[in-house]
Design a protein around this motif. Structure first.
Motif, PDB file in Angstrom:
ATOM      1  N   TYR A   1      -3.533  -5.461  -4.767  1.00  0.00           N
ATOM      2  CA  TYR A   1      -2.115  -5.588  -4.411  1.00  0.00           C
ATOM      3  C   TYR A   1      -1.676  -7.051  -4.429  1.00  0.00           C
ATOM      4  CZ  TYR A   1      -2.249  -0.688  -3.294  1.00  0.00           C
ATOM      5  OH  TYR A   1      -2.394   0.661  -3.398  1.00  0.00           O
TER       6      TYR A   1
ATOM      7  N   ASP B   1     -16.902  -4.078  10.359  1.00  0.00           N
ATOM      8  CA  ASP B   1     -16.288  -5.151  11.153  1.00  0.00           C
ATOM      9  C   ASP B   1     -17.230  -5.645  12.258  1.00  0.00           C
ATOM     10  OD1 ASP B   1     -13.906  -5.470   9.836  1.00  0.00           O
ATOM     11  OD2 ASP B   1     -12.645  -4.533  11.366  1.00  0.00           O
TER      12      ASP B   1
ATOM     13  N   VAL C   1     -10.561   1.057   2.117  1.00  0.00           N
ATOM     14  CA  VAL C   1      -9.181   1.284   2.576  1.00  0.00           C
ATOM     15  C   VAL C   1      -8.225   1.418   1.390  1.00  0.00           C
ATOM     16  CG1 VAL C   1      -7.240   0.154   3.760  1.00  0.00           C
ATOM     17  CG2 VAL C   1      -9.524   0.150   4.801  1.00  0.00           C
ATOM     18  N   GLU C   2      -8.395   0.532   0.414  1.00  0.00           N
ATOM     19  CA  GLU C   2      -7.543   0.525  -0.782  1.00  0.00           C
ATOM     20  C   GLU C   2      -7.538   1.890  -1.468  1.00  0.00           C
ATOM     21  OE1 GLU C   2      -7.281  -2.041  -4.953  1.00  0.00           O
ATOM     22  OE2 GLU C   2      -8.946  -2.373  -3.576  1.00  0.00           O
TER      23      GLU C   2
ATOM     24  N   ALA D   1     -14.914  -3.301   3.624  1.00  0.00           N
ATOM     25  CA  ALA D   1     -13.998  -2.342   4.250  1.00  0.00           C
ATOM     26  C   ALA D   1     -12.710  -2.171   3.439  1.00  0.00           C
ATOM     27  CB  ALA D   1     -13.677  -2.795   5.679  1.00  0.00           C
ATOM     28  N   MET D   2     -12.120  -3.294   2.992  1.00  0.00           N
ATOM     29  CA  MET D   2     -10.852  -3.193   2.287  1.00  0.00           C
ATOM     30  C   MET D   2     -10.999  -2.449   0.958  1.00  0.00           C
ATOM     31  SD  MET D   2      -8.799  -4.199   4.540  1.00  0.00           S
ATOM     32  CE  MET D   2      -7.294  -3.893   3.628  1.00  0.00           C
TER      33      MET D   2
ATOM     34  N   LEU E   1     -13.232  11.904   7.498  1.00  0.00           N
ATOM     35  CA  LEU E   1     -12.438  10.937   8.273  1.00  0.00           C
ATOM     36  C   LEU E   1     -13.276  10.261   9.353  1.00  0.00           C
ATOM     37  CD1 LEU E   1      -9.691   9.618   9.031  1.00  0.00           C
ATOM     38  CD2 LEU E   1      -9.280  11.590  10.522  1.00  0.00           C
ATOM     39  N   LYS E   2     -14.047  11.070  10.092  1.00  0.00           N
ATOM     40  CA  LYS E   2     -14.883  10.498  11.160  1.00  0.00           C
ATOM     41  C   LYS E   2     -15.898   9.520  10.569  1.00  0.00           C
ATOM     42  CE  LYS E   2     -12.525  12.047  13.763  1.00  0.00           C
ATOM     43  NZ  LYS E   2     -11.709  11.291  14.715  1.00  0.00           N
TER      44      LYS E   2
ATOM     45  N   LEU F   1     -15.932   1.857   8.831  1.00  0.00           N
ATOM     46  CA  LEU F   1     -15.024   0.699   8.899  1.00  0.00           C
ATOM     47  C   LEU F   1     -15.286  -0.115  10.168  1.00  0.00           C
ATOM     48  CD1 LEU F   1     -11.665   2.224   7.560  1.00  0.00           C
ATOM     49  CD2 LEU F   1     -13.300   0.781   6.338  1.00  0.00           C
ATOM     50  N   LEU F   2     -15.542   0.556  11.283  1.00  0.00           N
ATOM     51  CA  LEU F   2     -15.890  -0.163  12.525  1.00  0.00           C
ATOM     52  C   LEU F   2     -17.216  -0.915  12.340  1.00  0.00           C
ATOM     53  CD1 LEU F   2     -14.893   2.427  15.292  1.00  0.00           C
ATOM     54  CD2 LEU F   2     -13.810   0.213  14.856  1.00  0.00           C
TER      55      LEU F   2
ATOM     56  N   LEU G   1     -10.095  -8.994  10.918  1.00  0.00           N
ATOM     57  CA  LEU G   1     -10.751  -7.768  11.413  1.00  0.00           C
ATOM     58  C   LEU G   1      -9.735  -6.650  11.622  1.00  0.00           C
ATOM     59  CD1 LEU G   1     -12.993  -9.474  14.104  1.00  0.00           C
ATOM     60  CD2 LEU G   1     -13.823  -8.430  11.986  1.00  0.00           C
TER      61      LEU G   1
ATOM     62  N   TYR H   1     -10.693  12.977   1.609  1.00  0.00           N
ATOM     63  CA  TYR H   1     -11.639  12.857   2.718  1.00  0.00           C
ATOM     64  C   TYR H   1     -12.691  13.960   2.660  1.00  0.00           C
ATOM     65  CZ  TYR H   1      -8.503   9.377   4.623  1.00  0.00           C
ATOM     66  OH  TYR H   1      -7.747   8.246   4.788  1.00  0.00           O
TER      67      TYR H   1
ATOM     68  N   LEU I   1       0.832  -1.210   0.000  1.00  0.00           N
ATOM     69  CA  LEU I   1       0.000   0.000   0.000  1.00  0.00           C
ATOM     70  C   LEU I   1       0.864   1.257   0.000  1.00  0.00           C
ATOM     71  CD1 LEU I   1      -2.296  -2.066   1.154  1.00  0.00           C
ATOM     72  CD2 LEU I   1      -3.299   0.034   1.998  1.00  0.00           C
TER      73      LEU I   1
ATOM     74  N   VAL J   1      -5.950  -6.642   0.205  1.00  0.00           N
ATOM     75  CA  VAL J   1      -6.508  -5.843  -0.891  1.00  0.00           C
ATOM     76  C   VAL J   1      -6.162  -6.592  -2.189  1.00  0.00           C
ATOM     77  CG1 VAL J   1      -6.398  -3.634  -2.088  1.00  0.00           C
ATOM     78  CG2 VAL J   1      -6.198  -3.708   0.404  1.00  0.00           C
TER      79      VAL J   1
ATOM     80  N   VAL K   1     -15.597   7.737   7.743  1.00  0.00           N
ATOM     81  CA  VAL K   1     -14.905   6.513   7.316  1.00  0.00           C
ATOM     82  C   VAL K   1     -14.548   5.660   8.531  1.00  0.00           C
ATOM     83  CG1 VAL K   1     -12.813   5.588   6.243  1.00  0.00           C
ATOM     84  CG2 VAL K   1     -14.010   7.495   5.171  1.00  0.00           C
ATOM     85  N   GLU K   2     -14.024   6.298   9.588  1.00  0.00           N
ATOM     86  CA  GLU K   2     -13.699   5.562  10.819  1.00  0.00           C
ATOM     87  C   GLU K   2     -14.906   4.760  11.295  1.00  0.00           C
ATOM     88  OE1 GLU K   2     -10.546   8.656  12.960  1.00  0.00           O
ATOM     89  OE2 GLU K   2     -12.400   8.120  13.985  1.00  0.00           O
TER      90      GLU K   2
ATOM     91  N   LEU L   1      -8.323   4.815  -0.127  1.00  0.00           N
ATOM     92  CA  LEU L   1      -7.902   5.953   0.707  1.00  0.00           C
ATOM     93  C   LEU L   1      -6.435   5.885   1.119  1.00  0.00           C
ATOM     94  CD1 LEU L   1     -11.053   6.518   2.944  1.00  0.00           C
ATOM     95  CD2 LEU L   1     -10.162   8.045   1.178  1.00  0.00           C
ATOM     96  N   ALA L   2      -5.788   4.722   0.900  1.00  0.00           N
ATOM     97  CA  ALA L   2      -4.382   4.567   1.323  1.00  0.00           C
ATOM     98  C   ALA L   2      -3.518   5.655   0.679  1.00  0.00           C
ATOM     99  CB  ALA L   2      -3.864   3.185   0.944  1.00  0.00           C
TER     100      ALA L   2
ATOM    101  N   LEU M   1      -7.102   5.744   9.556  1.00  0.00           N
ATOM    102  CA  LEU M   1      -8.492   5.314   9.387  1.00  0.00           C
ATOM    103  C   LEU M   1      -8.994   4.440  10.526  1.00  0.00           C
ATOM    104  CD1 LEU M   1      -8.414   4.152   5.687  1.00  0.00           C
ATOM    105  CD2 LEU M   1      -9.396   6.232   6.621  1.00  0.00           C
TER     106      LEU M   1
ATOM    107  N   HIS N   1      -7.052  -1.580   9.173  1.00  0.00           N
ATOM    108  CA  HIS N   1      -7.411  -0.625   8.118  1.00  0.00           C
ATOM    109  C   HIS N   1      -6.375   0.467   7.941  1.00  0.00           C
ATOM    110  CE1 HIS N   1     -11.598  -2.158   9.287  1.00  0.00           C
ATOM    111  NE2 HIS N   1     -11.212  -2.787   8.218  1.00  0.00           N
TER     112      HIS N   1
END
Lengths: 299, 299
Positions: free
Chosen positions: A90, B174, B199-200, B195-196, B163-164, B170-171, A145, B210, A45, A87, B166-167, B202-203, A152, A148
């Motif tokens: 990747y 999961d 994440v992919e 989720a991934m 950001l908040k 993602l939670l 789990l 954001y 990543l 991911v 996305v946080e 936003l990395a 994030l 992330h």
């Protein structure tokens, strides 16, 4: 060493690549460790070229450490556990790589860490160092789990503890929150006089700069600092929830791995803390076991 | 145009540089606008060379727009408001730059925005777009709050809302938090299945990736989504606290500037909302007024 030797003289290399370093160890089929090499970060990543470079470098260092010829890599069966290959994009990039090995078997760093921790048997692991994540493999069940990444997620990790502390301290320095001993501790860590002195040093920094603050946060919490306690408790609570989700598939063993395990331990709930067993072997050994199983299944 | 012309034919350029773009406008001493140019980002925290390049490019575009010769830059008095120069280290770097102007006067983008908003008079401003910060200048009093950048601070900004969100999502994916319509909205924004998949994408992305999510968060909040409401309320509450800190120095005028002002407005407390006055002129005009005053003080 020729390609037509009997299988039991086949050499393997187990590679564990993550956000801060890449470790490679050469093993015989009978688990004898011949040599180890450590190179820089290997998280796709954050750059594919760097990842390939770190894998190649750690491999060559391990070959040299084992006293073998550089060309030996072409005879090695490689097992590689890498952050970020959950991911799929990747995963494909790495699989398509013109690697220097006889064969390469790729999976996530979580998977190889879990295999290593339980010496090839089923089980569950939580990794909490710079980042945090959980993984369980029981029969046909696999759970993955968290993980992330910064900023994030990765609650309860070193980078997360550092980020939450900086967030609070910057609000406190503006007068929007109470300044506690944590505020002085971070100002002193950065040798800064004010908020901008901290911001200047963190601008553009990666998760490892934040993870360096984790010890200060944990030390303040231990000394009774209310803000630090609240941050550490929130992190530990998440790690406990993560563990309980993994326990739901009934793993026979559970290990915690990473630099934050020992300082976080006193903050974990008893039901989680009492189930922790030591990791039996390191992730690169898990990567070796993974590769040997895959290779023998194919052979 | 020679250097020995009377002062009132002196030309000025007002430059406003920030994290997403750099805007330059040429003015006569009598406030007549001659031409404008816009170039890329100019935030020294994210690269000095890029900052110098964006200032030079926007200047040349403004000169061309005004129908003047490229060499005109050497006759311009420049006023520059830049993000990041409240960090003294970056202030010095910019001041030491071999700039292309007759003279250059440097201050923060907050200061020039405040001068512009109140047409040269004292007052207070809050900027909330990709980032957030507050500034007041009343007599000898200057207050500068927030503006610590992504992901350290900038509560109530577009990047912070994103950001908040996305946080939380993602939670939720999961199983550690409740999934709401916000979860579906973000999955759909990223065209992701899990989720991934988020994440992919936003990395390694900067704050602007954001900030692009802010409209979705605000739309969900307006539709009654409990998670989005809680995020937006926390952001608006911070902006209100920021405003009240600025009100403490009794500014005669208060303006809010940036892309998030209009959608955040309904969430602001009445005591803050009712004090908002429109910004009278743009930040680059503030930069011009700043340079003219400094130049005439020195002359």
């Amino acid at each position: 060493m020729g390609a037509c030797q009997p299988n039991n003289s086949q050499l393997y290399i187990g590679i564990d690549g993550g956000g801060s370093k890449c470790r490679a160890t050469i093993y015989t089929a009978e688990h004898q460790k011949l040599g180890t090499g450590v190179a820089g970060r290997a998280n796709p990543l954050h750059g594919l070229e760097q990842t390939f470079l770190s894998i190649t470098e750690s491999t060559q260092l391990a070959i040299a450490d084992a006293g073998l010829a550089p060309s030996t890599s072409q005879q090695l069966i490689a097992g590689i556990g890498l952050a970020g290959v959950n991911v799929s994009h990747y995963y494909q990039h790495i699989v398509n790589w013109q690697h220097p090995f006889k064969a390469m078997y790729l999976t996530t760093d979580l998977h190889t860490a879990c295999i290593g921790a339980h010496n090839g048997e089923d089980g569950a692991v939580i990794i909490t160092g710079t980042g945090s994540c959980g993984y369980a493999h029981v029969g046909d069940n696999t759970i993955c789990l968290g993980g992330h990444g910064f900023a994030l997620g990765d609650k309860g990790s070193g980078a997360w503890l550092g980020l939450k502390a900086v967030e609070h301290v910057l609000l406190a320095l503006d007068g929007f929150a109470c300044a506690t001993s944590l505020t002085e501790r971070l100002l002193s860590h950065f040798n800064a006089l004010d908020a901008m002195g901290i911001v200047e040093q963190l601008a553009g920094q990666s998760s490892s700069a934040y993870a360096k603050l984790a010890r200060s946060v944990l030390a303040c919490a231990q000394e009774g600092d209310a803000v630090a306690i609240s941050i550490v408790k929130e992190g530990a609570e998440y790690i406990c929830k993560l563990a309980r989700k993994l326990f739901a598939v009934n793993p026979s063993r559970f290990s915690m791995i990473g630099g934050l395990v020992e300082p976080l331990y006193p903050w974990l709930d008893e039901d989680v803390a009492k189930r922790i067993s030591p990791a039996l072997t390191p992730p690169e050994f898990g990567a070796f076991l993974f590769a040997r199983k895959q290779f023998n299944t194919k052979a």
